[in-house]
Design an enzyme around this catalytic site. Structure first.
Site, short mmCIF file in Angstrom:
data_model
loop_
_atom_site.label_atom_id
_atom_site.label_comp_id
_atom_site.label_asym_id
_atom_site.label_seq_id
_atom_site.Cartn_x
_atom_site.Cartn_y
_atom_site.Cartn_z
CG ASN A 42 -0.18 -0.71 2.51
OD1 ASN A 42 0.04 -0.94 2.10
ND2 ASN A 42 -1.04 0.25 3.34
CD GLU A 44 -1.39 4.55 4.74
OE1 GLU A 44 -1.07 5.73 5.71
OE2 GLU A 44 -2.30 3.62 5.05
CB CYS A 53 -5.57 -1.39 -1.66
SG CYS A 53 -6.44 -1.21 -0.72
CD GLU A 55 -5.17 -5.85 -0.86
OE1 GLU A 55 -4.94 -4.72 -1.28
OE2 GLU A 55 -6.23 -6.31 -0.13
CB CYS A 86 -10.82 -2.45 0.55
SG CYS A 86 -10.49 -2.26 -1.21
CB CYS A 89 -8.85 -4.42 -3.10
SG CYS A 89 -7.16 -3.82 -3.29
N1 THU Z 1 -5.29 -1.49 2.52
C1 THU Z 1 -4.65 -2.39 1.55
O1 THU Z 1 -3.86 -1.94 1.39
N2 THU Z 1 -5.33 -3.20 1.12
C2 THU Z 1 -6.37 -3.43 1.56
O2 THU Z 1 -7.62 -4.49 1.07
C3 THU Z 1 -7.51 -2.90 2.78
C4 THU Z 1 -6.62 -1.73 3.30
C5 THU Z 1 -4.65 -0.75 3.33
C6 THU Z 1 -4.49 1.05 2.70
C7 THU Z 1 -4.35 1.97 3.43
O3 THU Z 1 -2.81 2.04 4.00
C8 THU Z 1 -4.70 0.94 4.91
O4 THU Z 1 -5.07 -0.47 4.48
C9 THU Z 1 -4.80 1.32 6.64
O5 THU Z 1 -6.51 0.96 5.77
#
Ligand code: THU
Length: 128
Positions: A42, A44, A53, A55, A86, A89
């Site tokens: 991920n 941010e 994310c 994925e 999520c 994704c």
């Molecule tokens: N996140 C992912 O990388 N994949 C997911 O399926 C759910 C959430 C990340 C996004 C964000 O940087 C952190 O987790 C918290 O939400």
């Protein structure tokens, strides 16, 4: 490729997560039919909604390398609980393989195996 080996690559990918806002680091490893693996973590942003994310980064890397035959994805998160992908994704993954296998880490030692169809049995599709 078995779940353990793919998960190891997800844990490795997780190290490159950029998650200064949530502190929640996620790694993903996506394997193709020919055995190539595309990893993501991920990323941010201070404008939080721009976060992407792990994925989706793995999928986009694979697709931009010319792949669209994906077999399985392993996801490793910095939590001892089972963390599910999520919805955004799942929709992106569903674009390419409806029956994709999804391996989720539950802590460092246990892997839970699912199919994308378990989580998203119905999904948007553009029928023109
Ligand atoms: N996140 C992912 O990388 N994949 C997911 O399926 C759910 C959430 C990340 C996004 C964000 O940087 C952190 O987790 C918290 O939400």
């Amino acid at each position: 490729m078995n779940a353990e080996i793919l998960m190891q690559q997800a844990w490795q990918a997780q190290k490159n997560a950029y998650a200064p806002y949530s502190g929640f680091k996620v790694g993903a490893a996506l394997v193709t039919g020919s055995g190539l693996v595309y990893c993501g973590a991920n990323v941010e942003n201070s404008s939080l909604g721009l976060t992407v994310c792990a994925e989706r980064i793995a999928v986009f890397k694979g697709v931009n390398a010319g792949e669209n035959d994906f077999k399985a994805i392993a996801v490793a998160a910095s939590s001892n609980d089972l963390i599910y992908p999520c919805g955004a994704c799942l929709q992106v993954l569903a674009e390419f393989t409806s029956g994709l296998k999804i391996y989720l880490a539950e802590g460092k030692k246990h892997i839970c195996c699912f199919s994308l169809n378990d989580f998203l049995p119905f999904r948007f599709s553009l029928n023109r």
